[in-house]
Design a protein around this motif. Sequence first.
Motif, short mmCIF file in Angstrom:
data_model
loop_
_atom_site.label_atom_id
_atom_site.label_comp_id
_atom_site.label_asym_id
_atom_site.label_seq_id
_atom_site.Cartn_x
_atom_site.Cartn_y
_atom_site.Cartn_z
N GLN A 15 -5.75 0.00 -10.45
CA GLN A 15 -5.84 1.22 -11.24
C GLN A 15 -4.59 2.09 -11.10
O GLN A 15 -4.48 3.14 -11.75
N LEU A 16 -3.64 1.66 -10.27
CA LEU A 16 -2.38 2.38 -10.08
C LEU A 16 -1.26 1.71 -10.86
O LEU A 16 -1.13 0.48 -10.85
N ARG A 17 -0.46 2.51 -11.54
CA ARG A 17 0.75 1.95 -12.13
C ARG A 17 1.69 1.48 -11.02
O ARG A 17 1.76 2.11 -9.96
N PRO A 18 2.45 0.41 -11.23
CA PRO A 18 3.42 -0.02 -10.22
C PRO A 18 4.40 1.09 -9.85
O PRO A 18 4.79 1.22 -8.69
N SER A 19 4.78 1.91 -10.82
CA SER A 19 5.73 3.00 -10.54
C SER A 19 5.17 3.99 -9.53
O SER A 19 5.91 4.53 -8.69
N VAL A 20 3.87 4.22 -9.59
CA VAL A 20 3.23 5.14 -8.64
C VAL A 20 3.14 4.50 -7.26
O VAL A 20 3.48 5.12 -6.24
N LEU A 21 2.69 3.25 -7.19
CA LEU A 21 2.59 2.57 -5.92
C LEU A 21 3.96 2.41 -5.26
O LEU A 21 4.13 2.73 -4.07
N LEU A 22 4.94 1.95 -6.02
CA LEU A 22 6.27 1.75 -5.46
C LEU A 22 6.92 3.07 -5.07
O LEU A 22 7.60 3.18 -4.05
N GLY A 23 6.71 4.10 -5.90
CA GLY A 23 7.24 5.42 -5.56
C GLY A 23 6.65 5.93 -4.26
O GLY A 23 7.36 6.49 -3.42
N TYR A 24 5.35 5.72 -4.08
CA TYR A 24 4.69 6.15 -2.85
C TYR A 24 5.22 5.38 -1.65
O TYR A 24 5.47 5.96 -0.58
N LEU A 25 5.42 4.07 -1.81
CA LEU A 25 5.93 3.27 -0.71
C LEU A 25 7.34 3.71 -0.32
O LEU A 25 7.67 3.79 0.87
N VAL A 26 8.16 3.99 -1.31
CA VAL A 26 9.52 4.49 -1.01
C VAL A 26 9.44 5.82 -0.27
O VAL A 26 10.22 6.09 0.65
N SER A 27 8.49 6.65 -0.64
CA SER A 27 8.33 7.95 0.01
C SER A 27 7.89 7.81 1.47
O SER A 27 8.12 8.70 2.28
N CYS A 28 7.24 6.70 1.78
CA CYS A 28 6.80 6.43 3.16
C CYS A 28 7.87 5.69 3.96
O CYS A 28 7.78 5.62 5.19
N ALA A 29 8.85 5.12 3.28
CA ALA A 29 9.84 4.26 3.91
C ALA A 29 10.90 5.05 4.68
O ALA A 29 10.98 6.28 4.56
N PRO A 30 11.71 4.37 5.46
CA PRO A 30 12.81 5.05 6.17
C PRO A 30 13.72 5.79 5.20
O PRO A 30 13.88 5.40 4.04
N SER A 31 14.31 6.86 5.68
CA SER A 31 15.13 7.73 4.82
C SER A 31 16.38 7.03 4.28
O SER A 31 16.97 7.49 3.31
N GLN A 32 16.75 5.91 4.90
CA GLN A 32 17.94 5.19 4.42
C GLN A 32 17.71 4.52 3.06
O GLN A 32 18.66 4.14 2.38
#
Length: 304
Positions: free
Chosen positions: A167-184
């Motif tokens: 039910q999530l667009r890939p852009s939302v899921l991937l954006g969220y994962l990037v937001s959780c990822a290391p700052s680099q």
Amino acid sequence: VALLSGYIQSIILGLHKEGVSNYSSKGSTAAGDIAVDCSMAVQTLSKQVPVMLKSHLISSLPKSKIVDTAVEEVCLRMMHSYVTVASLCRPMSEALRLRTAKDMSSLEMLISGLISMPNTHLCPVSQEFKSYRRLLFIESEQKNSLQFSASVPPSKTQLLQLPYLSQLRPSVLLGYLVSCAPSQLPSPYDVENRTLASYVQDLTEVNTTMIQKDSDDRNGSSNRIFYSVRSLYFHSSSSYGNNNMSISSSWSKIDGESKCWSAIQQCEDIFFQRIAVAEGAQKQHMREWYEAILEIGSHFFGEM
């Protein structure tokens, strides 16, 4: 509808300027939880949206099905824009998650006072809105069987088993994962001379499927057409784990989602270069995140 939605989106974009520190100013509750308020963006929407809809649609036009549809569409686009922008806020701290959850509850209350809330089973925007809130607190929901942080990347296999992931667009899921990822790892709006506003516009621009015609046009003029934010969603009838070819083909046909994956790949290229000069445990953590995001993105879009 487009003008009202554009103005609402400009307010929501303010989430990125407010900063996380504003939401922990009350300290902690007796239970030890961080006390947060709604964002200023959502507080502004709560005050302005009812007035805007009343003055531009509800009171200024004769009551009709097309007016009701327009009001609903503005509300759906507000939900759609909020999830899009919220998924890009970083770093994704506990305070930010709590602020986002409170924002979403306030938006639901606001919308319920304007329209009948869309049937979650029929409306992909409503489905995504509720599913994103579940994603925010995935660790507590899964009883720590699935968790990730800047040093613990997500497991593709476990993510794909989540019943609400489709039910999530890939852009939302991937954006969220990037937001959780290391700052680099750069944000997808930091490449190709993009801005946050232009990137979000790419993801939320509505220019396809019609959802409503004014069939009561008594003057014989051309029918007016609304274009719906629903057109920016694809849902497979099969599970995500068993229909990869169909999924990658379908999401790639949605322009904003395809642009998202292109931007994420460029971010990954920059991230890979930074991994090469990192050292020790940091290098290993960064590499694991690089591989996780690439694998999850490729599941949605194939090898592009």
